[in-house]
Motif scaffolding. Structure first.
Motif, PDB file in Angstrom:
ATOM      1  N   LYS A 127       0.281  -1.165   0.069  1.00  0.00           N
ATOM      2  CA  LYS A 127      -0.176   0.388  -0.080  1.00  0.00           C
ATOM      3  C   LYS A 127       0.825   1.321  -0.017  1.00  0.00           C
ATOM      4  O   LYS A 127       0.505   2.231  -1.253  1.00  0.00           O
ATOM      5  CB  LYS A 127      -1.209  -0.158   0.955  1.00  0.00           C
ATOM      6  CG  LYS A 127      -1.694   0.795   1.222  1.00  0.00           C
ATOM      7  CD  LYS A 127      -2.752   0.963   2.714  1.00  0.00           C
ATOM      8  CE  LYS A 127      -4.279   1.447   2.267  1.00  0.00           C
ATOM      9  NZ  LYS A 127      -2.987   3.705   2.959  1.00  0.00           N
ATOM     10  N   GLU A 128       1.983   1.101   1.151  1.00  0.00           N
ATOM     11  CA  GLU A 128       2.963   2.456   1.084  1.00  0.00           C
ATOM     12  C   GLU A 128       3.016   3.056  -0.194  1.00  0.00           C
ATOM     13  O   GLU A 128       3.019   3.742  -0.394  1.00  0.00           O
ATOM     14  CB  GLU A 128       3.892   2.401   2.489  1.00  0.00           C
ATOM     15  CG  GLU A 128       2.605   2.639   3.335  1.00  0.00           C
ATOM     16  CD  GLU A 128       3.930   2.734   4.536  1.00  0.00           C
ATOM     17  OE1 GLU A 128       4.886   3.006   4.652  1.00  0.00           O
ATOM     18  OE2 GLU A 128       2.962   3.022   5.877  1.00  0.00           O
ATOM     19  N   GLU A 129       3.521   2.000  -1.205  1.00  0.00           N
ATOM     20  CA  GLU A 129       5.030   1.636  -2.231  1.00  0.00           C
ATOM     21  C   GLU A 129       4.081   2.355  -3.264  1.00  0.00           C
ATOM     22  O   GLU A 129       4.125   2.953  -3.813  1.00  0.00           O
ATOM     23  CB  GLU A 129       5.043   0.561  -2.293  1.00  0.00           C
ATOM     24  CG  GLU A 129       6.385   0.576  -3.652  1.00  0.00           C
ATOM     25  CD  GLU A 129       7.305  -0.824  -3.917  1.00  0.00           C
ATOM     26  OE1 GLU A 129       7.894  -1.313  -4.789  1.00  0.00           O
ATOM     27  OE2 GLU A 129       6.784  -1.443  -2.655  1.00  0.00           O
TER      28      GLU A 129
ATOM     29  N   GLU B  56       0.803   3.677  -3.441  1.00  0.00           N
ATOM     30  CA  GLU B  56       0.728   5.483  -2.944  1.00  0.00           C
ATOM     31  C   GLU B  56       1.544   6.106  -2.917  1.00  0.00           C
ATOM     32  O   GLU B  56       1.487   7.481  -4.099  1.00  0.00           O
ATOM     33  CB  GLU B  56      -0.148   5.478  -1.505  1.00  0.00           C
ATOM     34  CG  GLU B  56      -0.998   5.210  -1.303  1.00  0.00           C
ATOM     35  CD  GLU B  56      -2.000   4.230  -0.147  1.00  0.00           C
ATOM     36  OE1 GLU B  56      -1.014   5.201   0.504  1.00  0.00           O
ATOM     37  OE2 GLU B  56      -3.016   4.308  -0.132  1.00  0.00           O
TER      38      GLU B  56
END
Length: 283
Positions: free
Chosen positions: A249-251, A253
């Motif tokens: 998710k973080e990568e 986004e």
């Protein structure tokens, strides 16, 4: 772009009567559909320099004016208040779905030009909770041309337990609060979601390379050239992309926030005024 015959007829009428013809593009390459190349406007009002290059490849002898995207001017205000807005909207979405606030929200954004493509894409989005192993609120935004009967509504609901009608809510506000947007390669929603920092996957299936190549160099939409999201060439790859985005998710986004910057000028206000200025030259 879905009213090609009207576009051709009105352009021909203007040319026959000596009336200036101005086209305003809604999306990159939408003024370059192969079906429309029997006619040309006097001026093409287009989105940005990327769109201008696409236009001039297809129609090297016309005047092209970069004006921006008039329908995107309002998006900036949502982006500015996104954080305070997100919690309120997520609560409303969950209330409509009868679920809890930590559920994933996946929107699909269909086109209206080819119903058979929409069917295949909706089939690929069945049982989303099994794909990512968590509860999913599925929000299908079907093109208005597909809403007259029940076939597509039933298909959109098939296999997914928590479904909310996109037309019950403000679409821009929905984008802010979504976890992922899946859409046809020719839809505005893919660019909208990326500008909000939401990961998006463009459906490139069933294969229509010929149609895409008629609009874009090498048949690749600007969204994918920029790396502002991902493409899926078949249902299996779509499900793999969904799994990867939710497990990274973080990568995902961070990539969207970085790569979407090329489209940031579309948020600049004043597109309508720039279009009006072009029109005034002919009055």
């Amino acid at each position: 772009s879905t009213a090609v015959q009207a576009q051709i007829k009105w352009t021909s009428f203007g040319k026959e009567k000596g009336i200036p013809v101005i086209w305003v593009e809604d999306l990159w390459g939408c003024g370059e559909w192969m079906q429309t190349r029997s006619v040309s406007p006097d001026v093409m009002c287009t989105l940005d320099e990327i769109a201008k290059r696409i236009d001039l490849i297809a129609r090297s002898d016309i005047r092209v004016e970069v004006v921006g995207k008039h329908t995107f001017g309002s998006l900036a205000k949502y982006i500015l208040v996104a954080n305070e807005f997100r919690n309120l909207m997520k609560k409303l979405i969950c209330e409509r779905a009868g679920s809890v606030e930590n559920d994933a929200v996946i929107i699909t954004y269909s086109s209206g030009g080819n119903p058979e493509r929409v069917k295949v894409q909706l089939e690929a989005l069945r049982s989303l909770d099994l794909i990512i192993d968590r509860k999913v609120i599925f929000i299908p935004r079907l093109h208005p041309t597909l809403l007259s009967g029940d076939e597509f509504k039933k298909l959109a609901h098939s296999g997914n337990k928590l479904v909310v009608n996109a037309y019950d809510l403000n679409l821009d506000e929905l984008f802010i609060n979504s976890s992922l947007v899946v859409g046809e390669w020719g839809t505005t929603g893919m660019y909208t979601s990326a500008l909000f920092g939401v990961p998006g996957i463009m459906c490139l299936f069933p294969d229509d390379t010929v149609s895409r190549s008629a609009l874009y160099p090498d048949g690749i939409p600007p969204f994918l050239i920029a790396g502002a999201g991902w493409g899926a060439e078949n249902p299996s790859q779509l499900r793999e992309r969904i799994q990867w985005i939710f497990s990274h998710k973080e990568e995902a986004e961070a990539q969207v926030r970085e790569k979407v910057r090329v489209f940031a000028p579309l948020l600049e206000a004043g597109a309508s005024e720039r279009i009006a200025k072009v029109i005034e030259e002919f009055l």
